[in-house]
Design an enzyme around this catalytic site. Structure first.
Site, PDB file in Angstrom:
ATOM      1  N   LYS A   1      24.293  34.541  58.979  1.00  0.00           N
ATOM      2  CA  LYS A   1      23.904  33.558  57.949  1.00  0.00           C
ATOM      3  C   LYS A   1      24.911  33.595  56.802  1.00  0.00           C
ATOM      4  O   LYS A   1      25.366  32.557  56.316  1.00  0.00           O
ATOM      5  CB  LYS A   1      22.511  33.912  57.435  1.00  0.00           C
ATOM      6  N   ASN A   2      25.297  34.811  56.377  1.00  0.00           N
ATOM      7  CA  ASN A   2      26.145  34.927  55.180  1.00  0.00           C
ATOM      8  C   ASN A   2      27.612  34.629  55.444  1.00  0.00           C
ATOM      9  O   ASN A   2      28.418  34.589  54.519  1.00  0.00           O
ATOM     10  CB  ASN A   2      25.965  36.305  54.537  1.00  0.00           C
TER      11      ASN A   2
ATOM     12  N   ARG B   1      20.179  30.216  46.571  1.00  0.00           N
ATOM     13  CA  ARG B   1      21.222  30.536  45.592  1.00  0.00           C
ATOM     14  C   ARG B   1      22.608  30.247  46.147  1.00  0.00           C
ATOM     15  O   ARG B   1      23.521  29.896  45.404  1.00  0.00           O
ATOM     16  CB  ARG B   1      21.213  32.011  45.242  1.00  0.00           C
TER      17      ARG B   1
ATOM     18  N   CYS C   1      16.438  35.675  41.489  1.00  0.00           N
ATOM     19  CA  CYS C   1      15.518  35.810  42.627  1.00  0.00           C
ATOM     20  C   CYS C   1      14.864  37.176  42.488  1.00  0.00           C
ATOM     21  O   CYS C   1      15.135  37.910  41.549  1.00  0.00           O
ATOM     22  CB  CYS C   1      16.268  35.663  43.942  1.00  0.00           C
TER      23      CYS C   1
ATOM     24  N   ARG D   1      21.027  37.793  39.212  1.00  0.00           N
ATOM     25  CA  ARG D   1      22.035  37.116  40.043  1.00  0.00           C
ATOM     26  C   ARG D   1      22.890  36.116  39.240  1.00  0.00           C
ATOM     27  O   ARG D   1      22.957  34.938  39.534  1.00  0.00           O
ATOM     28  CB  ARG D   1      21.396  36.396  41.223  1.00  0.00           C
TER      29      ARG D   1
ATOM     30  N   LEU E   1      30.955  35.379  36.726  1.00  0.00           N
ATOM     31  CA  LEU E   1      32.294  35.701  37.254  1.00  0.00           C
ATOM     32  C   LEU E   1      32.881  34.492  38.004  1.00  0.00           C
ATOM     33  O   LEU E   1      34.095  34.248  37.958  1.00  0.00           O
ATOM     34  CB  LEU E   1      32.213  36.921  38.173  1.00  0.00           C
TER      35      LEU E   1
ATOM     36  N   ASP F   1      22.193  45.173  51.799  1.00  0.00           N
ATOM     37  CA  ASP F   1      21.270  44.364  52.622  1.00  0.00           C
ATOM     38  C   ASP F   1      20.592  45.192  53.705  1.00  0.00           C
ATOM     39  O   ASP F   1      19.741  44.681  54.420  1.00  0.00           O
ATOM     40  CB  ASP F   1      22.006  43.188  53.271  1.00  0.00           C
TER      41      ASP F   1
ATOM     42  N   LEU G   1      23.928  47.920  43.654  1.00  0.00           N
ATOM     43  CA  LEU G   1      24.393  46.539  43.459  1.00  0.00           C
ATOM     44  C   LEU G   1      23.429  45.645  42.701  1.00  0.00           C
ATOM     45  O   LEU G   1      23.828  44.792  41.922  1.00  0.00           O
ATOM     46  CB  LEU G   1      24.730  45.909  44.817  1.00  0.00           C
TER      47      LEU G   1
ATOM     48  N   ARG H   1      14.139  32.757  56.173  1.00  0.00           N
ATOM     49  CA  ARG H   1      15.413  32.301  55.585  1.00  0.00           C
ATOM     50  C   ARG H   1      16.604  32.931  56.300  1.00  0.00           C
ATOM     51  O   ARG H   1      17.692  32.389  56.286  1.00  0.00           O
ATOM     52  CB  ARG H   1      15.468  32.684  54.100  1.00  0.00           C
TER      53      ARG H   1
HETATM   54  C1  EPZ Z   1      25.949  38.122  48.662  1.00  0.00           C
HETATM   55  O1  EPZ Z   1      25.244  37.729  47.499  1.00  0.00           O
HETATM   56  C2  EPZ Z   1      24.974  38.024  49.820  1.00  0.00           C
HETATM   57  N1  EPZ Z   1      24.545  36.640  49.963  1.00  0.00           N
HETATM   58  C3  EPZ Z   1      23.777  38.928  49.561  1.00  0.00           C
HETATM   59  O2  EPZ Z   1      22.927  38.865  50.705  1.00  0.00           O
HETATM   60  C4  EPZ Z   1      24.275  40.361  49.414  1.00  0.00           C
HETATM   61  O3  EPZ Z   1      23.172  41.206  49.104  1.00  0.00           O
HETATM   62  C5  EPZ Z   1      25.324  40.422  48.284  1.00  0.00           C
HETATM   63  O4  EPZ Z   1      26.380  39.488  48.555  1.00  0.00           O
HETATM   64  C6  EPZ Z   1      25.939  41.810  48.143  1.00  0.00           C
HETATM   65  O5  EPZ Z   1      26.530  42.188  49.357  1.00  0.00           O
HETATM   66  C7  EPZ Z   1      25.374  35.761  50.577  1.00  0.00           C
HETATM   67  O6  EPZ Z   1      26.463  36.098  51.017  1.00  0.00           O
HETATM   68  C8  EPZ Z   1      24.873  34.349  50.718  1.00  0.00           C
HETATM   69  P1  EPZ Z   1      27.393  39.429  44.670  1.00  0.00           P
HETATM   70  P2  EPZ Z   1      26.041  37.456  46.132  1.00  0.00           P
HETATM   71  O7  EPZ Z   1      27.942  38.288  43.893  1.00  0.00           O
HETATM   72  O8  EPZ Z   1      27.404  36.954  46.422  1.00  0.00           O
HETATM   73  C9  EPZ Z   1      26.721  40.757  40.177  1.00  0.00           C
HETATM   74  C10 EPZ Z   1      20.930  38.568  51.857  1.00  0.00           C
HETATM   75  O9  EPZ Z   1      19.995  39.372  51.947  1.00  0.00           O
HETATM   76  N2  EPZ Z   1      27.378  39.486  39.819  1.00  0.00           N
HETATM   77  O10 EPZ Z   1      28.315  40.188  45.573  1.00  0.00           O
HETATM   78  O11 EPZ Z   1      25.165  36.647  45.262  1.00  0.00           O
HETATM   79  C11 EPZ Z   1      25.375  40.533  40.865  1.00  0.00           C
HETATM   80  O12 EPZ Z   1      24.349  40.383  39.917  1.00  0.00           O
HETATM   81  C12 EPZ Z   1      21.609  38.342  50.531  1.00  0.00           C
HETATM   82  O13 EPZ Z   1      21.429  37.950  52.840  1.00  0.00           O
HETATM   83  C13 EPZ Z   1      27.604  39.229  38.463  1.00  0.00           C
HETATM   84  O14 EPZ Z   1      27.261  40.030  37.580  1.00  0.00           O
HETATM   85  O15 EPZ Z   1      26.166  38.926  45.541  1.00  0.00           O
HETATM   86  C14 EPZ Z   1      25.214  41.803  41.681  1.00  0.00           C
HETATM   87  O16 EPZ Z   1      24.708  42.823  40.840  1.00  0.00           O
HETATM   88  C15 EPZ Z   1      20.838  38.978  49.406  1.00  0.00           C
HETATM   89  N3  EPZ Z   1      28.200  38.064  38.111  1.00  0.00           N
HETATM   90  C16 EPZ Z   1      26.651  42.155  42.082  1.00  0.00           C
HETATM   91  O17 EPZ Z   1      27.498  41.424  41.181  1.00  0.00           O
HETATM   92  C17 EPZ Z   1      28.607  37.144  39.058  1.00  0.00           C
HETATM   93  O18 EPZ Z   1      29.172  36.094  38.671  1.00  0.00           O
HETATM   94  C18 EPZ Z   1      27.021  41.753  43.513  1.00  0.00           C
HETATM   95  O19 EPZ Z   1      26.658  40.397  43.653  1.00  0.00           O
HETATM   96  C19 EPZ Z   1      28.367  37.428  40.424  1.00  0.00           C
HETATM   97  C20 EPZ Z   1      27.775  38.612  40.777  1.00  0.00           C
END
Ligand code: EPZ
Length: 420
Positions: free
Chosen positions: A22-23, A92, A116, A121, A125, A307, A329, A399
């Site tokens: 999915k991701n 998202r 969420c 989230r 960045l 995950d 994370l 989902r």
């Molecule tokens: C991706 O989410 C995945 N989703 C998530 O999978 C996964 O848990 C996550 O990466 C971490 O591996 C998809 O790929 C669709 P991040 P993402 O941006 O990109 C902070 C699932 O279960 N952050 O890597 O949204 C954020 O708050 C889902 O399939 C900022 O602060 O995660 C988090 O603490 C859940 N500012 C950390 O970085 C930003 O602009 C990592 O988030 C962006 C992120």
């Protein structure tokens, strides 16, 4: 609403096929916004998030036909650059349309995705990086309004935190920018790698794929020739089924996996005492004589994936001893703890560290899913609990998991989907 009813205590046996990731599919569908002609994507998982993303692109003016895990999509007809709240609020990852829409059209409005269950989230960045590329960004009435009338320009971007969709958004934006972009502290997840490979195959010059520094030569708003491709296997679905085999201490085989993406998961399970047989696209987990408690922290790829944190928490309930899990994370990814404790677990939280007492005697209960991966952890616990477990609000599960109850039934679990 549907719920899952599970009778615990069955061993599992047999083989389960793993679906597409999915991701990986979500950013790849968004990337079709950059394509100069229609294309076909194979091995798409039939999960709700995929159909939400396809609906979003259709709402922008693209057209698609979906059947048997493949989609033929024509995004050349997109004539609307506003990703509306009603669709974005469902998922998202809709934010992944921001980079490609802005790069192609020079203007777009994308609803803020909102938080969420697992955390706030933010997308700060993503937005900061687009501003570095010359975009004017405004937040108004819950929408990101982004403008780059002369197109985006290449820039050097340093991500303060590793962000998966942040990296993906900027890779897609940079693909159509004018000049060279360098992304430092880029995410290296296999899903990011496949997006880069598909864009590279489409003629975008990218260096450093798979590393934390990517160099991308933009096409200066010339659409790219994205070729048909097949989505990589879902490493988190695979990890979840490995945990199903592990928690019931059964031997089961997974087919259509890429075990190179599962290294940190396999190593942790080996550390706990499980054995494996690994072939080309197959992996068999075999019972452990003694299941050892473990201690780990979640971290970015290739480290142990966040995950898989909830699933391993359920598994550690049957380990011999006390386990600790640090979630690094997300600030609120322990929603499954209270539900597991309702089933008789003894898990205590201290900030981002969970302490899990092993040798738990779980009993079936009514529990509530709160997010995608927490849902699967509750199902795993139900497989070994004495009596009947009912997992409610399984729209979270739908989902991201293809036919979870059917696949588990085929492996011998006593699980069925019922309606409230
Ligand atoms: C991706 O989410 C995945 N989703 C998530 O999978 C996964 O848990 C996550 O990466 C971490 O591996 C998809 O790929 C669709 P991040 P993402 O941006 O990109 C902070 C699932 O279960 N952050 O890597 O949204 C954020 O708050 C889902 O399939 C900022 O602060 O995660 C988090 O603490 C859940 N500012 C950390 O970085 C930003 O602009 C990592 O988030 C962006 C992120």
């Amino acid at each position: 609403m549907d719920y899952l009813e599970i009778q615990g205590g069955n061993k599992l046996q047999g083989t389960v096929k793993i679906d597409g990731a999915k991701n990986a599919a979500l950013p790849l569908i968004a990337a079709t916004i950059l394509a100069k002609k229609p294309l076909t994507i194979y091995n798409l998982p039939a999960v709700n998030d995929i159909f939400t993303m396809l609906t979003l692109l259709e709402n922008l003016g693209a057209s698609y036909t979906y059947e048997n895990n493949q989609v033929h999509i024509d995004a050349t007809t997109i004539n609307n650059t506003t990703a509306i709240y009603d669709i974005v609020r469902k998922m998202r990852a809709s934010i992944l349309t921001l980079g490609p829409l802005l790069a192609r059209f020079g203007i777009c409005e994308v609803s803020l995705p909102g938080g969420c269950a697992i955390g706030q989230r933010p997308i700060d960045l993503h937005l900061k990086a687009l501003e570095m590329m010359g975009a004017q960004i405004e937040i108004k009435q819950g929408y990101v309004i982004a403008k780059a009338p002369d197109g985006l320009r290449g820039a050097t971007i340093v991500f303060d935190k590793i962000t998966v969709t942040g990296t993906e958004n900027i890779v897609m934006a940079a693909a159509l920018a004018k000049g060279t972009s360098t992304i430092i502290n880029a995410a290296k997840e296999p899903e990011v790698v496949q997006l880069c490979e598909v864009l590279q195959d489409a003629g975008v010059h990218i260096e450093g794929i798979g590393s934390d520094e990517l160099v991308i030569e933009g096409t200066n708003q010339e659409l790219i020739n994205i070729k048909d491709f097949t989505v990589i296997p879902d490493r988190i679905e695979a990890g979840t089924y490995l945990c199903a085999g592990a928690i019931t201490n059964s031997a089961i085989t997974l087919e259509k996996v890429n075990h190179a993406h599962l290294v940190s998961i396999i190593l942790k399970l080996q550390e706990m005492g499980y054995d494996f047989e690994i072939e080309k696209e197959k992996i068999t987990i075999k019972p452990a004589s003694r299941i050892k408690a473990l201690k780990f922290s979640t971290t970015e790829y290739p480290g142990f994936p966040t995950d898989m944190q909830a699933q391993f928490m359920a598994l550690s309930l049957i380990a011999d001893g006390t386990s600790t899990i640090e979630e690094r994370l997300f600030e609120n990814r322990f929603m499954h703890v209270s539900e597991l404790n309702r089933m008789g677990a003894d898990i205590t939280l201290n900030n981002h560290i969970a302490t899990i007492e092993g040798n738990a005697k779980l009993y079936g209960a009514d529990v509530m899913a709160t997010d995608l991966r927490a849902s699967s952890a509750l199902v795993l616990a139900g497989l070994i609990a004495t009596g009947t477990t009912k997992v409610h609000r399984i729209y979270h599960l739908d989902r991201g998991y293809v036919k979870l109850e059917e696949k588990l039934q085929k492996l011998g679990a006593k699980i069925k989907r019922l309606r409230e």
